[in-house]
Design an enzyme around this catalytic site. Structure first.
Site, mmCIF file in Angstrom:
data_model
loop_
_atom_site.group_PDB
_atom_site.id
_atom_site.type_symbol
_atom_site.label_atom_id
_atom_site.label_comp_id
_atom_site.label_asym_id
_atom_site.label_seq_id
_atom_site.Cartn_x
_atom_site.Cartn_y
_atom_site.Cartn_z
ATOM 1 N N ASP A 51 0.832 -1.203 0.000
ATOM 2 C CA ASP A 51 0.000 0.000 0.000
ATOM 3 C C ASP A 51 0.869 1.257 0.000
ATOM 4 O O ASP A 51 0.356 2.372 -0.112
ATOM 5 C CB ASP A 51 -0.986 -0.002 1.161
ATOM 6 N N GLU A 189 9.247 -4.487 10.558
ATOM 7 C CA GLU A 189 9.671 -3.178 10.050
ATOM 8 C C GLU A 189 10.074 -2.217 11.161
ATOM 9 O O GLU A 189 9.385 -2.083 12.169
ATOM 10 C CB GLU A 189 8.547 -2.536 9.225
#
Length: 275
Positions: A51, A189
């Site tokens: 995204d 992440e």
């Protein structure tokens, strides 16, 4: 038996990626278009239709404004451009956090309309049950812990995670719960390096690092970042090219040639046939 000829190249799938735990590191990059997917396909094990396309392609300030329709459109393009790598499509903000039935409907639509092999969701304490619901119904799911871009408005920006003991324990617990819910891999992440290693050791599925640790089971970057298409890149990105400079130079030479009437020249012009 189907009358359609099967492709000679077998595309990688969730079991192939899951089996790479502790083996040769998994190579992953983002892809949003068919031409780029074609270039990346021979080098990558997994292509993520992230995204992040909201920021990289559409110029949005963050990923919150990305829609399911946008993900489907780009997922279809990446599937057309690739033939070997596994393709995973991000479920956008608002498409999976509510009722499990709605999450399944959206995930099934993503897979049906793109042909992708899996979806990715940003995991959290309220998402684990939905992940299990999807997996039990045949949707391969990749999780995502640590820095979660879809939570940028809650966090007040893109900030590294897991530096404090309380946050470190919470992220580790989320990673364990996400793995137990049935994901085939987890993106880790923007976390402290030691935490990324701890997560990798604690879960039975592969970890895919981005701003995490070389000790993860694989790595992913936003392709446009590593190719140097932006002025600024995050700390965790290594630039492998300067395509921004290359493109600017090429366009500058084209503009000069147009203004000086050097383009088009004889080689680029059609002439009438004699007789």
């Amino acid at each position: 038996m189907s009358s359609h000829r099967q492709s000679a190249v077998r595309r990688l799938a969730a079991p192939d990626i899951a089996a790479r735990k502790g083996q040769t590191p998994i190579v992953c990059l983002t892809a949003y278009t068919a031409p780029m997917a074609e270039l990346l396909d021979e080098h990558c094990d997994l292509l993520l239709v992230g995204d992040s396309l909201g920021m990289v392609v559409h110029g949005l300030p963050n990923t919150v404004g990305v829609t399911l329709e946008m993900m489907i459109l780009h997922g279809q393009a990446v599937m057309r451009g690739s033939s070997r790598a596994m393709v995973v499509v991000d479920m956008p903000f608002g498409s999976y956090e509510g009722a499990a039935e709605a999450a399944y409907e959206n995930a099934a639509r993503l897979m049906k309309e793109t042909g992708a092999q899996a979806v990715k969701v940003e995991a959290g304490e309220t998402i684990v049950d939905n992940i299990a619901y999807l997996v039990k119904r045949g949707i391969p799911v990749m999780g995502h812990v640590g820095l979660r871009p879809q939570a940028v408005l809650m966090d007040g920006g893109f900030k590294a995670k897991g530096r404090g003991e309380g946050e470190r324990a919470r992220i580790l617990a989320e990673a364990r719960a996400t793995a137990e819910a049935g994901v085939f891999a987890i993106v880790v992440e923007g976390v402290a390096e030691g935490l990324a290693r701890e997560i990798t050791q604690a879960v039975a599925v592969p970890t895919i690092g981005i701003g995490a640790s070389a000790g993860c089971d694989g790595q992913i970057l936003v392709t446009d970042d590593m190719l140097g298409l932006f002025d600024w890149t995050p700390k965790f990105v290594r630039r492998y090219a300067d395509l921004r400079g290359e493109i600017s130079g090429a366009v500058g030479r084209y503009a000069d040639d147009v203004r000086e009437r050097r383009f088009p020249g004889p080689a680029e012009i059609y002439f009438a046939k004699a007789g």
